[in-house]
Design an enzyme around this catalytic site. Sequence first.
Site, PDB file in Angstrom:
ATOM      1  N   GLN A  48       9.016  -2.828  16.222  1.00 42.82           N
ATOM      2  CA  GLN A  48       9.823  -3.586  15.264  1.00 42.82           C
ATOM      3  C   GLN A  48      11.068  -2.799  14.870  1.00 42.82           C
ATOM      4  O   GLN A  48      12.181  -3.349  14.808  1.00 42.82           O
ATOM      5  CB  GLN A  48       8.977  -3.907  14.026  1.00 42.82           C
ATOM      6  CG  GLN A  48       9.758  -4.499  12.873  1.00 42.82           C
ATOM      7  CD  GLN A  48       8.859  -4.995  11.767  1.00 42.82           C
ATOM      8  OE1 GLN A  48       8.292  -6.077  11.868  1.00 42.82           O
ATOM      9  NE2 GLN A  48       8.699  -4.211  10.715  1.00 42.82           N
ATOM     10  N   HIS A  72       0.865  -1.176   0.000  1.00 40.96           N
ATOM     11  CA  HIS A  72       0.000   0.000   0.000  1.00 40.96           C
ATOM     12  C   HIS A  72       0.906   1.231   0.000  1.00 40.96           C
ATOM     13  O   HIS A  72       2.145   1.109  -0.017  1.00 40.96           O
ATOM     14  CB  HIS A  72      -0.943   0.000   1.205  1.00 40.96           C
ATOM     15  CG  HIS A  72      -0.240  -0.231   2.516  1.00 40.96           C
ATOM     16  ND1 HIS A  72       0.643   0.670   3.053  1.00 40.96           N
ATOM     17  CD2 HIS A  72      -0.251  -1.289   3.369  1.00 40.96           C
ATOM     18  CE1 HIS A  72       1.108   0.209   4.189  1.00 40.96           C
ATOM     19  NE2 HIS A  72       0.606  -0.993   4.411  1.00 40.96           N
ATOM     20  N   VAL A 100       2.634   6.689   6.961  1.00 38.87           N
ATOM     21  CA  VAL A 100       1.750   7.307   5.965  1.00 38.87           C
ATOM     22  C   VAL A 100       0.310   7.056   6.413  1.00 38.87           C
ATOM     23  O   VAL A 100      -0.037   5.941   6.824  1.00 38.87           O
ATOM     24  CB  VAL A 100       1.994   6.698   4.568  1.00 38.87           C
ATOM     25  CG1 VAL A 100       1.081   7.337   3.523  1.00 38.87           C
ATOM     26  CG2 VAL A 100       3.443   6.877   4.156  1.00 38.87           C
ATOM     27  N   HIS A 136       4.091   1.265   2.119  1.00 43.28           N
ATOM     28  CA  HIS A 136       5.260   0.557   1.574  1.00 43.28           C
ATOM     29  C   HIS A 136       5.892   1.357   0.434  1.00 43.28           C
ATOM     30  O   HIS A 136       7.111   1.404   0.299  1.00 43.28           O
ATOM     31  CB  HIS A 136       4.856  -0.801   0.983  1.00 43.28           C
ATOM     32  CG  HIS A 136       4.285  -1.769   1.965  1.00 43.28           C
ATOM     33  ND1 HIS A 136       2.969  -2.153   1.965  1.00 43.28           N
ATOM     34  CD2 HIS A 136       4.875  -2.448   2.979  1.00 43.28           C
ATOM     35  CE1 HIS A 136       2.763  -3.036   2.933  1.00 43.28           C
ATOM     36  NE2 HIS A 136       3.894  -3.224   3.567  1.00 43.28           N
TER      37      HIS A 136
HETATM   38  O1  PAF Z   1       6.913  -5.262   8.755  1.00 41.62           O
HETATM   39  C1  PAF Z   1       6.772  -6.299   8.067  1.00 41.62           C
HETATM   40  O2  PAF Z   1       6.053  -6.329   7.051  1.00 41.62           O
HETATM   41  C2  PAF Z   1       7.480  -7.582   8.506  1.00 41.62           C
HETATM   42  O3  PAF Z   1       7.487  -7.704   9.881  1.00 41.62           O
HETATM   43  C3  PAF Z   1       8.906  -7.717   7.921  1.00 41.62           C
HETATM   44  C4  PAF Z   1       9.829  -6.621   8.433  1.00 41.62           C
HETATM   45  C5  PAF Z   1       8.837  -7.661   6.403  1.00 41.62           C
HETATM   46  C6  PAF Z   1       9.492  -9.076   8.324  1.00 41.62           C
HETATM   47  O4  PAF Z   1       8.728 -10.134   7.835  1.00 41.62           O
END
Ligand code: PAF
Length: 281
Positions: free
Chosen positions: A153, A34, A176, A37
């Site tokens: 994360q 989306h 976003v 990304h």
């Molecule tokens: O944020 C994500 O989409 C996932 O946790 C990642 C960093 C691609 C790891 O699978």
Amino acid sequence: METVTSVVEMMRAAGSLRREGRTIALVPTMGALHEGHLSLIREANARADVVVVSVFVNPTQFGPLEDFDTYQRDIERDSRLAQVAGCDIIFAPGVDDMYPAGSVTRVCVSDLTGKLCGAFRPGHFDGVCTVVAKLLNIVRPHLAVFGQKDGQQAVVVERMVRDLDMGVEIIRSKTVREPDGLAMSSRNANLSGVERREAAVLYRSIEHAVSLYRAGERSVERIMSEMRDMIEAGETTNIQYLAAVDAVTLEDVDELREGVMLALAVFVGNTRLIDNVIIGA
Ligand code: PAF
């Protein structure tokens, strides 16, 4: 744009790019791309010669009752979108290639992963760290771009990279949002009409907290109580956690100050959504 589906091929391609002196940026994703990304891909494109976008729905980061099986998968759509945003190589390996039989090694970042989302998703961050470490080893990028939306994360990956001397720069890209403030997420597509409308309260409650902070309020307890009232007013919203933590150590704080991350996870119907802001960022 090229698509690489094998780990060995990706290692080879990345090795030749490095030998040619080209800088490589990795944007790790699970697909279902989306605008959030795409902004990571654009950011990567502005900073490196070659952008690799990995598309891999990583089974080791999903709990047994989570949405691994139903997670959206459409590599053709993802490839089209990624290419327009500036991706040069899509890396879309299969599960058996990433986790061949007998693969038992896991990367675990302790302390930081037992709280916030990690407290409710046991093993989740071991899965994330393991796959991110593998992707970094395969692609050997100079930099990798992560979204601030997955705030914990980003902190955990930064710590892993530092602790294991992985020699890659981690870039955090800002969240976003939809016009009503809802953070973009692949899981927003699962919301019904009423849920989608109510989901806007996540960011509204964060904005309210920030405005209380700007007006001089510092008490996390008072601020959280107002956030809780706002979110609980919805018919489909159920709070999993509200937290105010130091944005680096993830330790709980009692008073708001610059460098504190306000983070939340809320079920809207059956869909779990997260969001956060860092005060003063
Ligand atoms: O944020 C994500 O989409 C996932 O946790 C990642 C960093 C691609 C790891 O699978």
